[in-house]
Design a protein around this motif. Structure first.
Motif, mmCIF file in Angstrom:
data_model
loop_
_atom_site.group_PDB
_atom_site.id
_atom_site.type_symbol
_atom_site.label_atom_id
_atom_site.label_comp_id
_atom_site.label_asym_id
_atom_site.label_seq_id
_atom_site.Cartn_x
_atom_site.Cartn_y
_atom_site.Cartn_z
ATOM 1 N N ARG A 194 -20.098 51.530 -15.856
ATOM 2 C CA ARG A 194 -19.550 50.306 -16.450
ATOM 3 C C ARG A 194 -18.177 49.906 -15.905
ATOM 4 N N GLY A 243 -27.658 57.173 -18.586
ATOM 5 C CA GLY A 243 -28.887 56.388 -18.644
ATOM 6 C C GLY A 243 -28.567 54.944 -19.015
ATOM 7 N N ASN A 244 -29.370 54.019 -18.550
ATOM 8 C CA ASN A 244 -29.213 52.591 -18.864
ATOM 9 C C ASN A 244 -27.787 52.075 -18.632
ATOM 10 N N PRO A 245 -27.250 52.243 -17.440
ATOM 11 C CA PRO A 245 -25.875 51.790 -17.166
ATOM 12 C C PRO A 245 -25.760 50.270 -17.224
ATOM 13 N N ARG A 246 -24.632 49.799 -17.706
ATOM 14 C CA ARG A 246 -24.432 48.354 -17.825
ATOM 15 C C ARG A 246 -24.496 47.659 -16.468
ATOM 16 N N ALA A 265 -26.395 48.204 -14.052
ATOM 17 C CA ALA A 265 -27.730 48.165 -13.450
ATOM 18 C C ALA A 265 -28.204 46.736 -13.223
ATOM 19 N N GLU A 266 -27.733 45.804 -14.042
ATOM 20 C CA GLU A 266 -28.150 44.404 -13.899
ATOM 21 C C GLU A 266 -27.643 43.785 -12.601
ATOM 22 N N THR A 318 -30.766 51.477 -8.848
ATOM 23 C CA THR A 318 -29.888 52.231 -9.744
ATOM 24 C C THR A 318 -30.206 53.712 -9.626
ATOM 25 N N ALA A 356 -29.279 56.874 -11.385
ATOM 26 C CA ALA A 356 -28.640 57.410 -12.587
ATOM 27 C C ALA A 356 -28.883 58.911 -12.662
ATOM 28 N N ARG A 406 -28.255 61.964 -14.484
ATOM 29 C CA ARG A 406 -27.781 62.274 -15.835
ATOM 30 C C ARG A 406 -27.332 63.729 -15.920
#
Length: 302
Positions: free
Chosen positions: A143, A168-171, A173-174, A179, A181, A183
């Motif tokens: 982020r 997980g689900n990094p901001r 990624a959009e 991506t 990730a 972990r």
């Protein structure tokens, strides 16, 4: 987003009483935690492979690879880019690094610099990121505003974008085509992402830069053939590489190396085909310096 929700910021239950342990026990816990990193990297090999493909496409189209990060993540990008040049004999312009706080941040913390999206955008503009480039943002939290600014600018320019993170689900990624990730979970010292997260990032960067260089022909077999010959040790290494690849004697290999103008890829092609410098040189040019492709074009090993 609350920082305490990030995996990299949570407290590790295995090290809750770290300061009460013996030195050996502290080291044992660190070692056990570090041992989990390669397994975490293994889980994202497909994503790393996709990132390599984007990097190869960029280099083959005349683009560059741009690393962007803050703090430990930025320093690891600078380190990897610096080491690629002597290892593979490529131009220092091929790997570009953007780090929050600039050169001063390499040795001294400039932590506030990572909080500015605008600063990231400005620095991305300075290096003239284009649609031919591959931009790799490195951010343990996924982020970092500085990295966000660089990726946003890169997307506007049509560049290929990649994010390496440890959640997980990094901001971010959009903003990424790929991506990665990894972990790695909570650190032994809470929030100190220079530990497992940093180790994972270094491993991933090693993989991306090394395999990208292999794919673009800077390695033959498992030999570093792009190495620049700058001293007697490297003359010896280059001669031995040619000899081992071609099965020619050390003396014959030394003569071919001299005849090639001390260009190792050219010398290897000459040694393997038995052809002259001019013909081999032309084939290498047509094949963008890729020895294996040139070898096929010239009919293989003599």
């Amino acid at each position: 987003m609350k920082f305490d929700k990030l995996d990299t910021e949570r407290s590790n239950p295995k090290s809750m009483n770290l300061d009460e342990l013996s030195t050996y026990e502290m080291l044992r816990i660190m070692n056990e935690e570090d041992a989990t990193v390669p397994l975490s990297v293994r889980e994202v090999l497909e994503e790393i492979a996709s990132a390599v493909e984007l990097c190869v496409e960029s280099l083959q189209s005349g683009g560059r690879i741009v690393y962007a990060g803050a703090g430990t993540s930025g320093r690891l990008g600078v380190l990897d880019a610096a080491e690629v040049v002597p290892t593979f004999g490529v131009s220092k312009e091929l790997f570009v690094t953007l780090m929050a706080g600039g050169q001063e941040a390499l040795a001294n913390p400039v932590e506030h610099a990572e909080d500015s999206v605008e600063l990231g955008e400005q620095e991305a503009e300075k290096v003239a990121i284009s649609g031919r480039d591959a931009v790799i943002g490195i951010s343990a939290s996924g982020r970092t505003p500085y990295v966000e600014g660089i990726l946003r600018h890169a997307r506007k320019q049509g560049a290929r974008t990649i994010i390496i993170c440890n959640v997980g689900n990094p901001r971010l990624a959009e903003l990424a085509d790929v991506t990665i990730a990894v972990r790695t979970g909570p650190e032994v010292v809470t929030g100190s992402t220079r530990l497992k997260a940093g180790t994972a990032q270094k491993m991933v960067l090693n993989m991306i830069s090394t395999i990208t260089m292999v794919r673009v022909g800077r390695v033959f077999g498992n030999y570093m053939i792009g190495v620049k010959i700058l001293n007697r040790k490297l003359v010896d290494r280059a001669t031995r590489i040619i000899s081992e690849i071609s099965d020619l004697s050390y003396e014959e290999s030394a003569k071919i190396l001299d005849a090639s103008g001390r260009e190792v890829p050219l010398a290897i092609l000459m040694a393997l085909t038995g052809l002259g410098k001019g013909q081999c040189e032309e084939s290498l040019k047509r094949n963008r310096g890729h020895v294996r492709s040139a070898l096929k074009e010239l009919g293989g090993v003599k």
